[in-house]
Design an enzyme around this catalytic site. Structure first.
Site, PDB file in Angstrom:
ATOM      1  N   PHE A   1       0.845  -1.659  -0.142  1.00  0.00           N
ATOM      2  CA  PHE A   1       0.126  -0.074  -0.068  1.00  0.00           C
ATOM      3  C   PHE A   1       0.463   0.733  -0.068  1.00  0.00           C
ATOM      4  O   PHE A   1       0.541   2.054  -0.971  1.00  0.00           O
ATOM      5  CB  PHE A   1      -0.655  -0.188   1.295  1.00  0.00           C
ATOM      6  CG  PHE A   1      -1.172   1.061   1.645  1.00  0.00           C
ATOM      7  CD1 PHE A   1      -2.446   1.862   0.437  1.00  0.00           C
ATOM      8  CD2 PHE A   1      -1.402   1.572   3.084  1.00  0.00           C
ATOM      9  CE1 PHE A   1      -2.853   2.645   1.117  1.00  0.00           C
ATOM     10  CE2 PHE A   1      -2.331   3.081   3.129  1.00  0.00           C
ATOM     11  CZ  PHE A   1      -3.246   3.302   1.945  1.00  0.00           C
TER      12      PHE A   1
ATOM     13  N   ASN B   1       8.947  -8.974  -2.568  1.00  0.00           N
ATOM     14  CA  ASN B   1       8.552 -10.417  -2.509  1.00  0.00           C
ATOM     15  C   ASN B   1       7.221 -10.916  -2.452  1.00  0.00           C
ATOM     16  O   ASN B   1       6.867 -12.688  -3.153  1.00  0.00           O
ATOM     17  CB  ASN B   1       8.597 -11.619  -1.248  1.00  0.00           C
ATOM     18  CG  ASN B   1       8.692 -11.535  -0.318  1.00  0.00           C
ATOM     19  OD1 ASN B   1       7.423 -10.927  -0.327  1.00  0.00           O
ATOM     20  ND2 ASN B   1       8.745 -12.521   0.948  1.00  0.00           N
TER      21      ASN B   1
ATOM     22  N   THR C   1       2.514  -9.982   0.583  1.00  0.00           N
ATOM     23  CA  THR C   1       1.383  -8.894   1.330  1.00  0.00           C
ATOM     24  C   THR C   1       1.249  -8.639   0.379  1.00  0.00           C
ATOM     25  O   THR C   1       0.341  -8.209  -0.596  1.00  0.00           O
ATOM     26  CB  THR C   1       1.523  -8.695   2.702  1.00  0.00           C
ATOM     27  OG1 THR C   1       2.393  -7.811   2.813  1.00  0.00           O
ATOM     28  CG2 THR C   1       1.413 -10.071   3.474  1.00  0.00           C
TER      29      THR C   1
ATOM     30  N   ASP D   1      12.897 -11.249  -1.918  1.00  0.00           N
ATOM     31  CA  ASP D   1      12.540 -11.674  -0.887  1.00  0.00           C
ATOM     32  C   ASP D   1      13.550 -11.169   0.083  1.00  0.00           C
ATOM     33  O   ASP D   1      15.120 -11.207  -0.036  1.00  0.00           O
ATOM     34  CB  ASP D   1      12.326 -12.950   0.625  1.00  0.00           C
ATOM     35  CG  ASP D   1      13.077 -12.740   1.747  1.00  0.00           C
ATOM     36  OD1 ASP D   1      12.246 -11.816   1.962  1.00  0.00           O
ATOM     37  OD2 ASP D   1      12.298 -14.305   2.147  1.00  0.00           O
TER      38      ASP D   1
ATOM     39  N   ASN E   1      20.434  -6.235   5.566  1.00  0.00           N
ATOM     40  CA  ASN E   1      20.386  -5.791   3.904  1.00  0.00           C
ATOM     41  C   ASN E   1      20.428  -5.430   3.415  1.00  0.00           C
ATOM     42  O   ASN E   1      21.374  -4.976   2.657  1.00  0.00           O
ATOM     43  CB  ASN E   1      19.742  -7.514   3.464  1.00  0.00           C
ATOM     44  CG  ASN E   1      20.052  -9.023   3.617  1.00  0.00           C
ATOM     45  OD1 ASN E   1      21.251  -9.482   3.956  1.00  0.00           O
ATOM     46  ND2 ASN E   1      19.317 -10.005   4.197  1.00  0.00           N
TER      47      ASN E   1
ATOM     48  N   TYR F   1       5.830  -8.031  15.545  1.00  0.00           N
ATOM     49  CA  TYR F   1       6.015  -6.961  14.474  1.00  0.00           C
ATOM     50  C   TYR F   1       6.051  -5.551  15.530  1.00  0.00           C
ATOM     51  O   TYR F   1       7.141  -4.996  14.795  1.00  0.00           O
ATOM     52  CB  TYR F   1       4.447  -6.424  13.757  1.00  0.00           C
ATOM     53  CG  TYR F   1       4.243  -5.009  12.912  1.00  0.00           C
ATOM     54  CD1 TYR F   1       4.604  -5.399  11.746  1.00  0.00           C
ATOM     55  CD2 TYR F   1       3.573  -4.012  13.461  1.00  0.00           C
ATOM     56  CE1 TYR F   1       4.726  -4.391  10.783  1.00  0.00           C
ATOM     57  CE2 TYR F   1       3.948  -2.942  12.470  1.00  0.00           C
ATOM     58  CZ  TYR F   1       3.814  -3.575  11.350  1.00  0.00           C
ATOM     59  OH  TYR F   1       3.765  -2.057  10.769  1.00  0.00           O
TER      60      TYR F   1
ATOM     61  N   LYS G   1       9.827  -3.726  14.386  1.00  0.00           N
ATOM     62  CA  LYS G   1       9.677  -2.406  14.336  1.00  0.00           C
ATOM     63  C   LYS G   1      10.785  -1.978  15.143  1.00  0.00           C
ATOM     64  O   LYS G   1      12.029  -1.141  14.427  1.00  0.00           O
ATOM     65  CB  LYS G   1       8.545  -2.513  14.189  1.00  0.00           C
ATOM     66  CG  LYS G   1       8.369  -2.278  12.884  1.00  0.00           C
ATOM     67  CD  LYS G   1       8.459  -2.293  11.092  1.00  0.00           C
ATOM     68  CE  LYS G   1       7.510  -2.163  10.377  1.00  0.00           C
ATOM     69  NZ  LYS G   1       8.138  -1.650   9.016  1.00  0.00           N
TER      70      LYS G   1
ATOM     71  N   ARG H   1      -7.739  -4.339   8.449  1.00  0.00           N
ATOM     72  CA  ARG H   1      -7.385  -3.082   9.128  1.00  0.00           C
ATOM     73  C   ARG H   1      -9.130  -2.647   9.465  1.00  0.00           C
ATOM     74  O   ARG H   1     -10.317  -2.767   8.199  1.00  0.00           O
ATOM     75  CB  ARG H   1      -6.903  -2.580   8.066  1.00  0.00           C
ATOM     76  CG  ARG H   1      -5.330  -2.979   8.980  1.00  0.00           C
ATOM     77  CD  ARG H   1      -4.273  -1.870   8.009  1.00  0.00           C
ATOM     78  NE  ARG H   1      -3.105  -1.755   8.167  1.00  0.00           N
ATOM     79  CZ  ARG H   1      -2.323  -2.280   7.319  1.00  0.00           C
ATOM     80  NH1 ARG H   1      -2.553  -2.099   5.897  1.00  0.00           N
ATOM     81  NH2 ARG H   1      -1.178  -2.085   7.261  1.00  0.00           N
TER      82      ARG H   1
HETATM   83  N1  UDP Z   1     -11.002  -2.865  14.564  1.00  0.00           N
HETATM   84  C1  UDP Z   1     -12.405  -2.779  14.353  1.00  0.00           C
HETATM   85  N2  UDP Z   1     -12.857  -3.589  13.440  1.00  0.00           N
HETATM   86  C2  UDP Z   1     -12.714  -4.130  12.718  1.00  0.00           C
HETATM   87  C3  UDP Z   1     -10.964  -3.765  12.350  1.00  0.00           C
HETATM   88  C4  UDP Z   1      -9.875  -3.591  13.582  1.00  0.00           C
HETATM   89  O1  UDP Z   1     -13.116  -2.710  15.369  1.00  0.00           O
HETATM   90  O2  UDP Z   1     -13.193  -4.503  11.180  1.00  0.00           O
HETATM   91  C5  UDP Z   1     -10.452  -1.938  15.348  1.00  0.00           C
HETATM   92  C6  UDP Z   1      -9.232  -3.187  16.612  1.00  0.00           C
HETATM   93  O3  UDP Z   1     -10.110  -3.617  17.349  1.00  0.00           O
HETATM   94  C7  UDP Z   1      -8.365  -1.775  17.122  1.00  0.00           C
HETATM   95  C8  UDP Z   1      -8.895  -0.973  15.742  1.00  0.00           C
HETATM   96  O4  UDP Z   1     -10.133  -0.634  14.931  1.00  0.00           O
HETATM   97  O5  UDP Z   1      -9.076  -1.509  17.826  1.00  0.00           O
HETATM   98  C9  UDP Z   1      -8.037  -0.567  14.941  1.00  0.00           C
HETATM   99  O6  UDP Z   1      -7.532  -1.649  13.955  1.00  0.00           O
HETATM  100  P1  UDP Z   1      -6.702  -1.852  12.562  1.00  0.00           P
HETATM  101  O7  UDP Z   1      -6.652  -4.051  12.043  1.00  0.00           O
HETATM  102  O8  UDP Z   1      -6.492  -1.041  11.745  1.00  0.00           O
HETATM  103  O9  UDP Z   1      -5.124  -1.750  12.736  1.00  0.00           O
HETATM  104  P2  UDP Z   1      -4.082  -1.538  14.657  1.00  0.00           P
HETATM  105  O10 UDP Z   1      -4.086   0.011  14.675  1.00  0.00           O
HETATM  106  O11 UDP Z   1      -5.078  -1.844  15.627  1.00  0.00           O
HETATM  107  O12 UDP Z   1      -2.704  -2.127  13.816  1.00  0.00           O
END
Ligand code: UDP
Length: 342
Positions: free
Chosen positions: A19, A40, A43, A64, A106, A152, A156, A193
């Site tokens: 993205f 790679n 995702t 990769d 790398n 993750y 990072k 997300r």
């Molecule tokens: N979330 C939600 N419904 C969804 C997907 C995510 O309520 O269908 C919530 C998730 O629990 C978190 C927030 O939205 O509190 C952001 O989640 P996301 O996976 O986008 O990214 P994060 O900031 O957690 O890495």
């Protein structure tokens, strides 16, 4: 030491089919640079780069980055390769740790070999479930090193440490951007997300899934604002981490209401259990970005969602669906020892 992104550079972008990586390639090409993209495709999606098929200044290496590779001479390296959505990095946990360690090493070695500038994509996840709010860069975070998100978060954090080590010991001109939640076209509808799920669900007329009671907060930055901030950092001399994100903070419930307003959907809201270690609040302190880079976001959530609408409509027209969080990640803390076991 202070090698900045300059005019006609040949630039390496890892994670180019992702993205942010694909938007970064577009912005660099629009600025007249040549770009070597590496991905790679674990995702990332080739579709995100399809429009560059006839572009002579762009080449894609399917590679990769955990394996050493040589893209040829480059003046600048943007290291954006990593699974980045919670569902993806929990599916690819070991790969995520390795790309943040071996992969970062790398790409740092490539920058060192060619005396190139280097910018590491880091994340607000470095702050974990923060106890300081909003989060300034000198906050060290509140991170569970063994929870489901640790693959993750720690990858990072290690990337940041390694980047700083190459700066200190090898005098590399490094930059570190801490990216907060970003959205816009090319955010995968199936990455799980919140924006992708809610937009897809709203357009399909399905219930919007809200995890927990929806009072947890996030701060959403539109992709063009995010890329502009990253490019300004690349052109600066700053080697300490810089937050690039939108400081406007929304509860997840408010975000769902914005999605309903923008899509005109009659979908209803369905509450589901909160994932383990889901941060309760997230908001960048962008004082440093304002001061050093003269940057702040311009696009508010409603405008950004409206600009993303066509893209999500196309995803839905292709039959794509939202992706619910794994039930295991949602309800079970797999890493918490049972009482009395340690
Ligand atoms: N979330 C939600 N419904 C969804 C997907 C995510 O309520 O269908 C919530 C998730 O629990 C978190 C927030 O939205 O509190 C952001 O989640 P996301 O996976 O986008 O990214 P994060 O900031 O957690 O890495």
């Amino acid at each position: 030491m202070q090698k900045r992104l300059s005019g006609s550079a040949r630039v390496l972008v890892t994670g180019a089919a992702g993205f942010l990586g694909s938007h970064l390639c577009d912005a660099l090409l629009a600025d007249g640079r040549s770009v070597v993209g590496v991905d790679n495709l674990c995702t990332g999606k080739a579709l995100n780069l399809q429009h560059l098929a006839g572009e002579a200044r762009f080449e894609l290496m399917e590679q990769d980055i955990c394996q050493p590779f040589d893209p040829g001479p480059v003046d600048y390296v943007f290291n954006f390769a990593s699974p980045a959505s919670p569902l993806d990095y929990m599916d690819l946990g070991v790969e995520t740790l390795l790309v943040g360690s071996e992969g970062t090493r790398n790409t740092l070695e490539i920058a060192r070999k060619y005396s190139a500038g280097f910018l590491q994509a880091s994340t607000s996840e470095c702050y974990g479930d923060p106890q300081v709010h909003p989060q300034p860069e000198d906050y060290w975070g509140h991170v569970n090193p063994v929870g489901p998100r640790s693959v993750y978060d720690e990858a990072k954090r290690f990337s940041e440490a390694l980047t700083m080590a190459y700066h200190r010991y090898h005098h590399l001109a490094t930059r570190i951007v801490r990216i907060f939640n970003t959205y816009g076209p090319r955010l995968q509808s199936r990455d799980g997300r919140v924006i992708s799920n809610l937009m897809t669900q709203a357009l399909r007329g399905e219930d919007l899934t809200i995890y927990g009671d929806g009072t947890q907060t996030r701060s959403f930055c539109y992709v063009s604002d995010e890329i502009e901030g990253i490019l300004r950092l690349a052109r600066s001399d700053e080697h300490w981490p810089v937050n690039i994100g939108n400081p406007e903070e929304w509860t997840i419930l408010e975000c769902a209401q914005q999605v309903l307003a923008v899509t005109g959907s009659a979908s209803r809201i369905k509450f589901e259990p909160l994932p383990v270690d889901d941060p309760l609040q997230r908001c960048p302190d962008i004082t440093r970005a304002r001061r050093l880079l003269g940057w702040e976001p311009k696009i508010d959530l409603k405008t950004g969602l409206t600009r993303s609408l066509d893209y999500f409509r196309q995803c839905v027209a292709r039959g794509e669906q939202a992706r619910p969080v794994h039930s295991a990640a949602r309800v079970t803390n797999l890493t918490r020892p049972a009482a009395g076991t340690d």
